[in-house]
Design a protein around this motif. Structure first.
Motif, PDB file in Angstrom:
ATOM      1  N   ALA A  94       0.831  -1.204   0.000  1.00  0.00           N
ATOM      2  CA  ALA A  94       0.000   0.000   0.000  1.00  0.00           C
ATOM      3  C   ALA A  94       0.869   1.259   0.000  1.00  0.00           C
ATOM      4  CB  ALA A  94      -0.938  -0.009   1.209  1.00  0.00           C
ATOM      5  N   GLU A  95       1.888   1.252   0.839  1.00  0.00           N
ATOM      6  CA  GLU A  95       2.779   2.419   0.943  1.00  0.00           C
ATOM      7  C   GLU A  95       3.538   2.654  -0.363  1.00  0.00           C
ATOM      8  OE1 GLU A  95       4.925   1.248   4.445  1.00  0.00           O
ATOM      9  OE2 GLU A  95       3.332   2.010   5.777  1.00  0.00           O
ATOM     10  N   ALA A  96       3.838   1.585  -1.094  1.00  0.00           N
ATOM     11  CA  ALA A  96       4.562   1.718  -2.361  1.00  0.00           C
ATOM     12  C   ALA A  96       3.748   2.488  -3.403  1.00  0.00           C
ATOM     13  CB  ALA A  96       4.937   0.336  -2.910  1.00  0.00           C
ATOM     14  N   THR A  97       2.434   2.512  -3.229  1.00  0.00           N
ATOM     15  CA  THR A  97       1.576   3.263  -4.153  1.00  0.00           C
ATOM     16  C   THR A  97       1.298   4.672  -3.652  1.00  0.00           C
ATOM     17  OG1 THR A  97      -0.546   2.631  -3.145  1.00  0.00           O
ATOM     18  CG2 THR A  97       0.400   1.109  -4.781  1.00  0.00           C
ATOM     19  N   GLY A  98       1.880   5.020  -2.503  1.00  0.00           N
ATOM     20  CA  GLY A  98       1.634   6.328  -1.919  1.00  0.00           C
ATOM     21  C   GLY A  98       0.457   6.352  -0.956  1.00  0.00           C
ATOM     22  N   PHE A  99      -0.136   5.190  -0.719  1.00  0.00           N
ATOM     23  CA  PHE A  99      -1.284   5.081   0.182  1.00  0.00           C
ATOM     24  C   PHE A  99      -0.787   4.905   1.609  1.00  0.00           C
ATOM     25  CE2 PHE A  99      -4.742   2.755   2.281  1.00  0.00           C
ATOM     26  CZ  PHE A  99      -5.836   3.516   1.901  1.00  0.00           C
ATOM     27  N   SER A 100      -1.452   5.536   2.550  1.00  0.00           N
ATOM     28  CA  SER A 100      -1.082   5.422   3.967  1.00  0.00           C
ATOM     29  C   SER A 100      -2.078   4.514   4.681  1.00  0.00           C
ATOM     30  CB  SER A 100      -1.079   6.796   4.637  1.00  0.00           C
ATOM     31  OG  SER A 100      -0.131   7.625   4.043  1.00  0.00           O
ATOM     32  N   PRO A 101      -1.754   3.237   4.834  1.00  0.00           N
ATOM     33  CA  PRO A 101      -2.695   2.316   5.486  1.00  0.00           C
ATOM     34  C   PRO A 101      -2.799   2.617   6.983  1.00  0.00           C
ATOM     35  CG  PRO A 101      -0.628   1.201   5.064  1.00  0.00           C
ATOM     36  CD  PRO A 101      -0.517   2.574   4.458  1.00  0.00           C
ATOM     37  N   GLU A 102      -4.026   2.705   7.468  1.00  0.00           N
ATOM     38  CA  GLU A 102      -4.227   2.969   8.884  1.00  0.00           C
ATOM     39  C   GLU A 102      -4.706   1.750   9.650  1.00  0.00           C
ATOM     40  OE1 GLU A 102      -6.530   6.442   9.656  1.00  0.00           O
ATOM     41  OE2 GLU A 102      -5.414   7.613   8.178  1.00  0.00           O
ATOM     42  N   ARG A 103      -5.542   0.938   9.026  1.00  0.00           N
ATOM     43  CA  ARG A 103      -6.110  -0.201   9.732  1.00  0.00           C
ATOM     44  C   ARG A 103      -6.387  -1.333   8.748  1.00  0.00           C
ATOM     45  NH1 ARG A 103     -11.176  -2.115  10.972  1.00  0.00           N
ATOM     46  NH2 ARG A 103     -12.098  -0.494   9.714  1.00  0.00           N
ATOM     47  N   PRO A 104      -5.347  -2.016   8.298  1.00  0.00           N
ATOM     48  CA  PRO A 104      -5.593  -3.131   7.387  1.00  0.00           C
ATOM     49  C   PRO A 104      -6.405  -4.245   8.051  1.00  0.00           C
ATOM     50  CG  PRO A 104      -3.280  -2.512   7.359  1.00  0.00           C
ATOM     51  CD  PRO A 104      -3.926  -1.783   8.495  1.00  0.00           C
ATOM     52  N   VAL A 105      -7.388  -4.714   7.328  1.00  0.00           N
ATOM     53  CA  VAL A 105      -8.175  -5.865   7.763  1.00  0.00           C
ATOM     54  C   VAL A 105      -8.231  -6.803   6.568  1.00  0.00           C
ATOM     55  CG1 VAL A 105     -10.423  -6.697   8.539  1.00  0.00           C
ATOM     56  CG2 VAL A 105      -9.584  -4.490   9.349  1.00  0.00           C
ATOM     57  N   ILE A 106      -7.761  -8.013   6.758  1.00  0.00           N
ATOM     58  CA  ILE A 106      -7.764  -9.011   5.698  1.00  0.00           C
ATOM     59  C   ILE A 106      -8.790 -10.067   6.069  1.00  0.00           C
ATOM     60  CG2 ILE A 106      -6.398 -10.756   4.488  1.00  0.00           C
ATOM     61  CD1 ILE A 106      -3.905  -9.046   5.313  1.00  0.00           C
ATOM     62  N   GLU A 107      -9.678 -10.372   5.132  1.00  0.00           N
ATOM     63  CA  GLU A 107     -10.678 -11.409   5.367  1.00  0.00           C
ATOM     64  C   GLU A 107     -10.550 -12.473   4.292  1.00  0.00           C
ATOM     65  OE1 GLU A 107     -14.666  -9.963   6.024  1.00  0.00           O
ATOM     66  OE2 GLU A 107     -13.905  -8.227   7.124  1.00  0.00           O
ATOM     67  N   VAL A 108     -10.500 -13.711   4.733  1.00  0.00           N
ATOM     68  CA  VAL A 108     -10.432 -14.845   3.822  1.00  0.00           C
ATOM     69  C   VAL A 108     -11.717 -15.626   4.004  1.00  0.00           C
ATOM     70  CG1 VAL A 108      -9.149 -16.909   3.160  1.00  0.00           C
ATOM     71  CG2 VAL A 108      -7.920 -14.920   4.075  1.00  0.00           C
TER      72      VAL A 108
END
Length: 156
Positions: free
Chosen positions: A134-148
């Protein structure tokens, strides 16, 4: 072959210990642990699967002997998520109590499409990878939530 999952260790709290840790965490965040907030947390922690605000409102209403509006529960749940007392399972629009409210980390949820059971796991390698991407695209992740989504071992 079983692979070790890079993670950090927690001591999962239950019952009164969990409620006490949640209260401490909320008060450290500058909020009050009111009777209604305690009731909502107790109801949330009592579910063995993610619970909606309506499920929680119904449980609290039954215990309190008076109607509790889901809108009030939503506001409390938002506060709990912000204070790390609860996690939102986005795809189910439901919540789970955080069994280790003193630990800030990203979430990975395994959600069974058959029975609804949701397992929370920590894998810092995966969540760090998501943050880095996410950071590599310039996005600042604040609260990643991954759902499978899939099937649990019991339903598989």
């Amino acid at each position: 072959m079983t692979m070790a999952v890079p993670s950090h260790q927690h001591h999962e709290l239950l019952g009164d210990d969990l409620a006490s840790a949640a209260r401490t965490r909320l008060e450290k965040a500058g909020e009050q642990w009111t009777t209604m907030r305690a009731s909502v947390f107790e109801a949330l922690a009592g579910f063995d699967k993610p619970a909606s605000a309506y499920d929680i409102a119904e449980a609290v209403s039954g215990r309190e002997g008076r109607r509790v509006a889901a809108n009030s529960v939503y506001r409390i749940l938002d506060l709990f998520v912000g204070a790390n007392l609860a996690r939102r399972v986005e795809s189910a629009n439901a919540y789970v109590a955080n069994a280790h409210p003193g630990c800030l980390h990203d979430c990975i949820f395994l959600v069974c499409d058959t029975c609804g059971q949701t397992t929370h796991l920590d894998d810092d390698r995966i969540t760090r990878g998501v943050r880095t991407a996410a950071e590599a695209t310039g996005f600042s992740p604040e609260r990643p939530v991954i759902e499978v989504r899939g099937k649990c071992a019991d339903c598989g």
